[in-house]
Enzyme design. Structure first.
Site, PDB file in Angstrom:
ATOM      1  N   ARG A  67       0.497  -1.548  -0.054  1.00 19.35           N
ATOM      2  CA  ARG A  67       0.322  -0.115   0.045  1.00 19.35           C
ATOM      3  C   ARG A  67       0.571   1.555   0.634  1.00 19.35           C
ATOM      4  NH1 ARG A  67      -3.963   3.109   4.512  1.00 19.35           N
ATOM      5  NH2 ARG A  67      -4.411   3.882   2.781  1.00 19.35           N
ATOM      6  N   HIS A  82      -6.596   8.233   0.357  1.00 19.40           N
ATOM      7  CA  HIS A  82      -7.636   6.936   0.476  1.00 19.40           C
ATOM      8  C   HIS A  82      -8.935   6.181  -0.781  1.00 19.40           C
ATOM      9  CE1 HIS A  82      -8.959   8.529   4.534  1.00 19.40           C
ATOM     10  NE2 HIS A  82      -7.736   7.282   4.789  1.00 19.40           N
ATOM     11  N   ARG A 102      -6.323  15.293  12.270  1.00 21.78           N
ATOM     12  CA  ARG A 102      -5.722  16.765  11.433  1.00 21.78           C
ATOM     13  C   ARG A 102      -7.238  17.225  11.362  1.00 21.78           C
ATOM     14  NH1 ARG A 102      -5.082  12.188   7.738  1.00 21.78           N
ATOM     15  NH2 ARG A 102      -3.315  11.107   8.022  1.00 21.78           N
ATOM     16  N   GLU A 121      -9.880  -2.358   2.135  1.00 25.38           N
ATOM     17  CA  GLU A 121      -8.325  -2.268   1.724  1.00 25.38           C
ATOM     18  C   GLU A 121      -8.023  -2.869   1.037  1.00 25.38           C
ATOM     19  OE1 GLU A 121      -8.231   1.579   4.163  1.00 25.38           O
ATOM     20  OE2 GLU A 121      -7.903   2.666   2.574  1.00 25.38           O
TER      21      GLU A 121
END
Ligand code: ADP
Length: 397
Positions: free
Chosen positions: A90, A179, A240, A383
């Site tokens: 990834r 993402h 964030r 994912e």
């Protein structure tokens, strides 16, 4: 014959890995080595219904992957017997040059190394994971799957920042989006759940984990997304800030004497839910709100307000929206966030069914009422499976 893919997600202080059977659509083993480089690291592997743990010092990424392989042996999981055919990595940032899942040879690795300045927090540890895994498993193909890929052909109107064009072009400043593997996977699952081809479906995907992002997808093509040049833009996240006025940065540099690095650390690590309310786990946020904590209340309200704003914006970007999907840790589990983000939007064709929304399930499911013009779904993301499927697609050419 069974074939499996080892999916590696190498972060700055942790390495996650899963052994995935892409044909059966299941994960056979999942593990993590945490606190890499710290005095006390921890490793965990789940395989065959059992969990194996190790507390040991793991000095670097090389040691982390070696610990991972040692744990597979300890668990009696022989990777060759389990049909390991490739390693999928990834990767966060593919820049403007890499967007398809790509076999990692020396040339591609060199390109990824050149992209490091675009994603200084994410790409260097990912690259380290590739180098170590290629050294440990030199005979297997290694394939990189990039978080930015799904957004590489965003329309120029959505991808461009309204800044000096020469500067933007010279420094590759544009909205890349992140993402992407999750947004693509969830959008395909959502279309399948509606029983329609993705090409016919207009949708909004809300990926709400510790990092959070929204996307607008028209007929299978991403037409807007909330994360930008970096994963800092857009929704409020665990630590964030999401969208802020860029002027704040210059103000803080001037008035508070903060350095660019100080400001970057504050916006990435000490902002968002944590900055506002001191807590990133939504289960804890709800507990604090119930106990009367005003900071947690404000954090939650800012989070939900931002989410509603993006839903409204993307309804306008799409014109016609068929489906809105919630995914990732918060999106899949927090019924209150889902209900609050979409409450009062009946005039826009969105009606949540309270019983469906609060029913607990791990399955992809409809949570809107039957008379809701827009279908609202919860779709668990995967994912690792999406990466493993991309990897075998590359192997098959
Ligand atoms: P990451 O972005 O690190 O992959 P995840 O998608 O796993 O994160 O999301 C993690 C977050 O999901 C946690 O910080 C927590 O806020 C939220 N979460 C997990 N389980 C629940 C739950 N049962 N209820 C509410 N929130 C949850």
């Amino acid at each position: 014959m069974k074939r499996t893919v080892l999916v590696v997600n190498s972060g700055s202080s942790s390495v996650k890995f899963s052994l995935v059977d892409p044909d059966a659509g299941i994960s056979l083993a999942d593990g993590i080595v945490e606190r890499v480089g710290e005095a006390e690291s921890a490793a965990k592997l789940s395989f065959g219904g059992r969990t194996f743990t190790r507390d040991c010092r793991v000095a670097d990424h090389d040691a982390a992957l070696r610990v991972a392989f040692a744990m597979f042996l300890e668990a009696g999981a022989d990777l060759a017997d389990l049909g390991l055919v490739a390693v999928g990595h990834r990767m966060v940032h593919g820049g403007q040059r890499i967007f398809a899942p790509t076999r990692l040879d020396d040339d591609v690795v060199a390109v990824i190394a050149e992209l490091a300045p675009l994603a200084p927090l994410h790409n260097p540890p990912g690259l380290l994971g590739i180098e170590v895994a290629r050294r440990i498993l030199p005979d297997l193909p290694h394939v990189g799957v990039f978080d930015t890929a799904f957004f590489h052909d965003l329309p120029a109107a959505a991808a461009s920042y309204a800044i000096d064009r020469e500067v933007a072009e010279a420094w590759q400043v544009r909205r890349y989006g992140f993402h992407g593997t999750s947004h693509r996977y969830v959008s395909e699952q959502a279309a399948a759940l509606l029983g329609r081809p993705t090409a016919e479906v207009n949708q909004i995907v809300l990926h709400l984990g510790n990092g959070a992002s929204a996307s607008a997808i028209a007929g299978g093509r991403a037409v807007d997304t909330s994360m930008g040049m970096t994963p800092l833009e857009g929704l409020v996240m665990g630590t964030r800030c999401g969208d802020i006025d860029a002027g704040i940065i210059f103000y803080l540099a001037r008035a508070a004497g903060m350095s660019p690095a100080d400001i970057e650390t504050m916006l990435n690590r000490r902002s968002g839910m944590f900055g506002l309310g001191g807590e990133i786990d939504f289960r804890e946020v709800h507990r604090l709100i119930d106990a009367g904590d005003a900071d947690a209340r404000l954090a939650y309200d800012v989070y939900v307000h931002r989410l509603r704003k993006y839903v409204g914006a993307y309804l306008a970007v799409l014109g016609r929206t068929d489906v809105i999907s919630f995914t990732a840790g918060v999106g899949e589990n927090d019924a209150a966030v889902r209900a609050d983000a979409l409450s009062g939007l009946e005039p826009l064709g969105i009606r949540i069914d309270t019983e469906r929304n609060t029913a607990r399930s791990r399955q992809a499911r409809v949570i809107s009422a039957d008379d809701s013009a827009i279908t609202v779904l919860v779709v668990p993301t995967d994912e690792e499976l999406a990466i493993a499927r991309d990897v075998v697609a590359v192997l098959e050419g």
